[in-house]
Design an enzyme around this catalytic site. Structure first.
Site, PDB file in Angstrom:
ATOM      1  N   SER A   1       0.585  -0.930  -0.502  1.00  0.00           N
ATOM      2  CA  SER A   1      -0.058  -0.228  -0.336  1.00  0.00           C
ATOM      3  C   SER A   1       0.933   0.749   0.295  1.00  0.00           C
ATOM      4  O   SER A   1       2.040   0.438   0.484  1.00  0.00           O
ATOM      5  CB  SER A   1      -1.055   0.016   1.580  1.00  0.00           C
TER       6      SER A   1
ATOM      7  N   ASP B   1      -0.755  -1.733  -4.267  1.00  0.00           N
ATOM      8  CA  ASP B   1      -2.095  -1.323  -3.514  1.00  0.00           C
ATOM      9  C   ASP B   1      -2.785  -0.123  -3.902  1.00  0.00           C
ATOM     10  O   ASP B   1      -2.054   0.658  -2.979  1.00  0.00           O
ATOM     11  CB  ASP B   1      -2.220  -2.125  -2.371  1.00  0.00           C
TER      12      ASP B   1
ATOM     13  N   ILE C   1      -5.485 -10.252   0.762  1.00  0.00           N
ATOM     14  CA  ILE C   1      -5.682 -10.200   2.284  1.00  0.00           C
ATOM     15  C   ILE C   1      -4.825  -9.446   2.817  1.00  0.00           C
ATOM     16  O   ILE C   1      -3.190 -10.079   2.494  1.00  0.00           O
ATOM     17  CB  ILE C   1      -5.807 -12.005   2.556  1.00  0.00           C
TER      18      ILE C   1
END
Length: 332
Positions: free
Chosen positions: A56, A93, A276
């Site tokens: 991220s 992400d 996940i």
């Protein structure tokens, strides 16, 4: 500029095509540090599963872009050392804007997600197309998003989810040229994917979430046959980890995730990437809390990070083998 090919990474194109044909989904495991990365590679090598190492914006800031790039190179070399050259993707992400996506592409990422889902439709199209045009110059694949997932994870938050509109997907993918599409069918970010009011509660207090909107997924599949679909916010939030964390001093009430049988069903469809993150956080925290409570004299990080890494590996193996169906497909 560093090409991902110099690092030994691959993009998602062939990976997704094989997953859709084989009826399984590629695990996209988020990581922030060395122990998480080691556990992911150990598990996926043992399971012989392809994998997406997912980062991220917040994790990139935490770990440092240069360190991350070299960790990705190290992951490839570590898999080789362990005896299986599994396909590995380094993926951004929830890229928030063009600049972050570009910086990742320039620094060795083989796949990026541009998340314009909170923007008006036309602006989402425009932003996604801009990222696609830059990424494809370097053979980097691009994930986009339609619909809004509820919940909070890192810098991404939304009070409520909005299902993807099947009537928009053909127009969106054709205008943007994106390689995969993240959709909203009821998954959610974070460890509290649903409010207690949205769930039913068993006699022993376990929350049972509402089912995913498979009718929306099926409608999208009909509109986009053979197109790779992605599910975000797909941690199952295992009850056993929640109990261990709370047993040893944590307070994470009303934690509830996506039932694994629903994820397995999704993995047999056009869904070929399942994200996940929270499950990794829970597994690691549960193992660390338990170890420190049982060994109060330990202060060497290796003493508590070793069992944490082992628990992570166990959890990642379970996802590959029993949930996503990706085990055994690394060398397809």
């Amino acid at each position: 500029m560093t090409s991902y090919k110099e690092l030994g990474l691959v993009n998602t194109k062939d990976m997704f095509a094989k997953a859709m044909k084989g009826g399984y989904a590629i695990p996209a495991f988020n990581f922030n540090n060395m122990e998480q990365m080691q556990a992911i590679i150990m598990a996926c090598v043992e399971a012989k599963s392809p994998v997406i190492l997912q980062v991220s914006k917040g994790a990139r800031a935490y770990a440092n872009p240069n360190i991350l790039r070299n960790m990705a190179r190290g992951a490839v070399e570590y898999a080789h050392e362990l005896g299986c050259d599994i396909p590995i993707v380094l993926h951004l992400d929830h890229g928030p804007n063009f600049e972050v996506c570009k910086d990742c592409i320039d620094n060795g990422f083989s796949s990026v997600m541009i998340d314009g889902s909170a923007l008006p439709y036309d602006e989402n199209v425009e932003l996604t197309k801009k990222v696609v045009e830059y990424a494809h110059k370097y053979d980097v694949t691009v994930e986009a998003e339609l619909g809004v997932l509820g919940g909070v994870e890192d810098d991404v938050s939304a009070e409520e989810s909005k299902y993807t509109k099947p009537e928009e997907v053909i127009d969106f993918t054709s205008k943007t040229g994106c390689d995969s599409l993240a959709i909203s069918i009821g998954t959610s970010h974070g460890r509290c994917k649903f409010t207690p009011e949205q769930c039913t509660r068993t006699a022993d207090g376990v929350l049972i979430p509402p089912p995913l909107a498979f009718n929306v997924l099926e409608a999208i599949e009909k509109k986009l046959p053979g197109f790779p679909i992605v599910l975000h916010g797909s941690s199952s939030v295992p009850v056993e980890y929640v109990k261990i964390i709370e047993q040893y001093g944590g307070k994470i009430p009303d934690s509830v995730g996506i039932p694994e049988e629903q994820l397995r069903k999704a993995a047999k469809s056009a869904v070929c990437k399942i994200n996940i993150d929270s499950d990794g956080r829970l597994a690691m925290t549960a193992a660390i809390r338990k170890h420190l409570a049982e060994h109060p004299g330990d202060f060497d990080p290796r003493q508590y990070l070793t069992p944490a890494r082992e628990e992570l590996k166990k959890m990642y193996m379970h996802k590959c083998v029993d949930v996503l169906g990706s085990a055994g497909h690394a060398l397809d």
